[in-house]
Write an enzyme that holds these catalytic residues in place. Sequence first.
Site, short mmCIF file in Angstrom:
data_model
loop_
_atom_site.label_atom_id
_atom_site.label_comp_id
_atom_site.label_asym_id
_atom_site.label_seq_id
_atom_site.Cartn_x
_atom_site.Cartn_y
_atom_site.Cartn_z
CG PHE A 30 -1.79 1.00 1.61
CD1 PHE A 30 -3.07 1.01 1.08
CD2 PHE A 30 -1.46 1.98 2.54
CE1 PHE A 30 -4.00 1.97 1.45
CE2 PHE A 30 -2.38 2.95 2.92
CZ PHE A 30 -3.65 2.95 2.38
N GLY A 31 0.90 1.96 -1.10
CA GLY A 31 1.83 3.09 -1.22
C GLY A 31 1.13 4.43 -1.06
CB THR B 224 3.98 7.28 3.67
OG1 THR B 224 2.92 6.93 4.56
CG2 THR B 224 4.92 8.25 4.35
N GLY C 152 13.72 -6.14 35.20
CA GLY C 152 14.96 -5.42 35.54
C GLY C 152 16.02 -5.60 34.46
CD GLU D 149 -2.42 0.49 8.66
OE1 GLU D 149 -3.63 0.71 8.61
OE2 GLU D 149 -1.91 -0.61 8.45
CB THR E 141 1.05 9.92 14.51
OG1 THR E 141 0.20 11.04 14.18
CG2 THR E 141 2.23 9.88 13.55
CB SER E 142 -1.07 8.84 19.12
OG SER E 142 -0.71 7.50 19.35
CD GLU E 143 0.98 12.80 18.16
OE1 GLU E 143 1.20 11.93 17.28
OE2 GLU E 143 1.45 12.73 19.31
N1 CAA Z 1 -13.61 7.41 4.60
C1 CAA Z 1 -14.14 7.98 3.47
N2 CAA Z 1 -13.89 9.28 3.11
C2 CAA Z 1 -13.06 9.98 3.93
C3 CAA Z 1 -12.49 9.45 5.09
C4 CAA Z 1 -12.80 8.10 5.43
N3 CAA Z 1 -12.30 7.54 6.52
N4 CAA Z 1 -11.71 10.39 5.68
C5 CAA Z 1 -11.81 11.49 4.92
N5 CAA Z 1 -12.64 11.25 3.86
C6 CAA Z 1 -13.05 12.19 2.82
C7 CAA Z 1 -13.67 13.42 3.46
O1 CAA Z 1 -15.06 13.22 3.69
C8 CAA Z 1 -13.40 14.49 2.44
O2 CAA Z 1 -14.36 14.41 1.41
P1 CAA Z 1 -15.00 15.76 0.78
O3 CAA Z 1 -13.86 16.72 0.60
O4 CAA Z 1 -15.62 15.28 -0.49
O5 CAA Z 1 -15.99 16.25 1.78
C9 CAA Z 1 -12.07 14.07 1.84
O6 CAA Z 1 -11.89 12.68 2.14
C10 CAA Z 1 -10.91 14.84 2.44
O7 CAA Z 1 -10.92 14.63 3.84
P2 CAA Z 1 -10.30 15.67 4.84
O8 CAA Z 1 -10.69 17.05 4.40
O9 CAA Z 1 -10.63 15.24 6.22
O10 CAA Z 1 -8.74 15.49 4.54
P3 CAA Z 1 -7.49 16.16 5.26
O11 CAA Z 1 -6.52 16.59 4.22
O12 CAA Z 1 -7.92 17.15 6.28
O13 CAA Z 1 -6.79 14.87 5.97
C11 CAA Z 1 -6.26 13.31 7.69
C12 CAA Z 1 -7.33 14.15 6.93
C13 CAA Z 1 -7.10 12.56 8.71
C14 CAA Z 1 -5.24 14.13 8.41
C15 CAA Z 1 -5.58 12.35 6.69
O14 CAA Z 1 -4.66 13.05 5.87
C16 CAA Z 1 -4.86 11.21 7.37
O15 CAA Z 1 -5.48 10.22 7.78
N6 CAA Z 1 -3.52 11.29 7.51
C17 CAA Z 1 -2.72 10.18 8.00
C18 CAA Z 1 -2.24 9.34 6.89
C19 CAA Z 1 -1.87 7.97 7.36
O16 CAA Z 1 -2.53 7.36 8.18
N7 CAA Z 1 -0.83 7.44 6.80
C20 CAA Z 1 -0.40 6.12 7.10
C21 CAA Z 1 0.24 5.53 5.90
S1 CAA Z 1 -0.03 3.83 5.69
C22 CAA Z 1 0.99 3.06 6.74
O17 CAA Z 1 1.56 3.61 7.63
C23 CAA Z 1 1.05 1.61 6.53
C24 CAA Z 1 2.23 0.96 6.96
O18 CAA Z 1 2.97 0.52 6.12
C25 CAA Z 1 2.52 0.74 8.40
#
Ligand code: CAA
Length: 382
Positions: free
Chosen positions: A124-125, A127, A341, A365, A367-369
């Site tokens: 899953f690409g 980041t 320990g 997937e 961060t906590s933040e």
């Molecule tokens: N399901 C469906 N649609 C969603 C959704 C969800 N869970 N979350 C958001 N959307 C939709 C929104 O409804 C919005 O739609 P509209 O604009 O049409 O209304 C659109 O997507 C954009 O959403 P946001 O405006 O909320 O987007 P944002 O830019 O503010 O970002 C965020 C939100 C939560 C910060 C998001 O960027 C995010 O989750 N960031 C973290 C990324 C992440 O988890 N990366 C991990 C990489 S994978 C990994 O780590 C795997 C590994 O290998 C370990």
Amino acid sequence: MKLAEFTDKHNAFRKEVRDFALKELLTESTEIDRRSEFPWKIIKKIAKRGWLGVPYPREYGGLGLDATSYIILVEEIARVCASTAIMIAAHVSLACQPVYVHGTEKQKEKYLIPLARGEMIGSFGLTEPNAGSDAGGTETTARLDGDNWVINGNKRFITNGTVADMIVFTATQDKSKRTHGISAFIVEKGTKGYEPGKEEDKMGLRGSITAELHFEDCKLPKENMLGEENEGFKVFMETLDGGRISIGVLALGIAQGALDYGISYTREHSLNDKPLYKYQWVQKIIADAATEILAARHLIYHAAMLKDKGAERVTEEGAMAKLFASEVATRVCYKIHSILGQDGLTKKYPLERFLRDTKLMEIGEGTSEIQRIVISRQILGR
Ligand code: CAA
């Protein structure tokens, strides 16, 4: 520990996985970590049992079990070897799932069936070097040229990156549109212009692969778009809703594994001729850890069972499960460590590995933040 909601089938499946993990993985897990070696041997055995396709229907190569069974699988594997568990999680919930939900029948036939059967490894690409927590800032570009998409850009921290036969990934056609300019695509290993890159040398999960991916004028046929044009961000966010339950249960497995060792250590070791478990401070650590683990277990399986009941979205529940369980796992590993320990610092016990492995659970997937942002937006709105 069993929850009231588990069926006999769930309990039997857990026992089957637990027996496998103890027999095939327990001894191997230390070596996988020590050698930083992708667990091919184990993955092949897991694939043979059909466990790389647990929640997918039989007609798509899966075992036709439910999401709860898949979560049980990841928990029991993580309890022994988190490196192996994260490989499974990235494959099943991040690579197979979006193809299952958004793929065309042709894509399901070409990718989901071999993925679920374990004949292909998926990844899953999302980041990128400049788009981590802000996934909407994706910089990898997709340009339509006749019947092909031309992809340019780089991905980073991709689980299974170098071993994956196929990767679902995001790219933007128009960065100024942010999340609305992003589409999802599928690339296969060996495609001209696509190369997996450097693997990270990590503190934990050393048997799992975390790699860069590079695209340079990589041509993909039009049909390799996954889902609708410009809907890729939603496809990926929706996938992460389920993926976060997997990371939560990975953390739960690590915490349970640490507690397992803590309990046996307190029974086998004494302080001033008094068994450790008879000390009140030890009893407090064990009791608190077991209580927090049970609370995490409820959150995680609640989210999985909601999915099984057909919930349209588990955004809030998935984020809560991951947030809570990952923080519990860190606390539990630290506290159990304090019982051991100096022994806890040595390679004689797997606790130091659990402690290193668990850090990713608070980062991967989202961060906590980020989980707190996701949860609060569900409650308060944007
Ligand atoms: N399901 C469906 N649609 C969603 C959704 C969800 N869970 N979350 C958001 N959307 C939709 C929104 O409804 C919005 O739609 P509209 O604009 O049409 O209304 C659109 O997507 C954009 O959403 P946001 O405006 O909320 O987007 P944002 O830019 O503010 O970002 C965020 C939100 C939560 C910060 C998001 O960027 C995010 O989750 N960031 C973290 C990324 C992440 O988890 N990366 C991990 C990489 S994978 C990994 O780590 C795997 C590994 O290998 C370990």
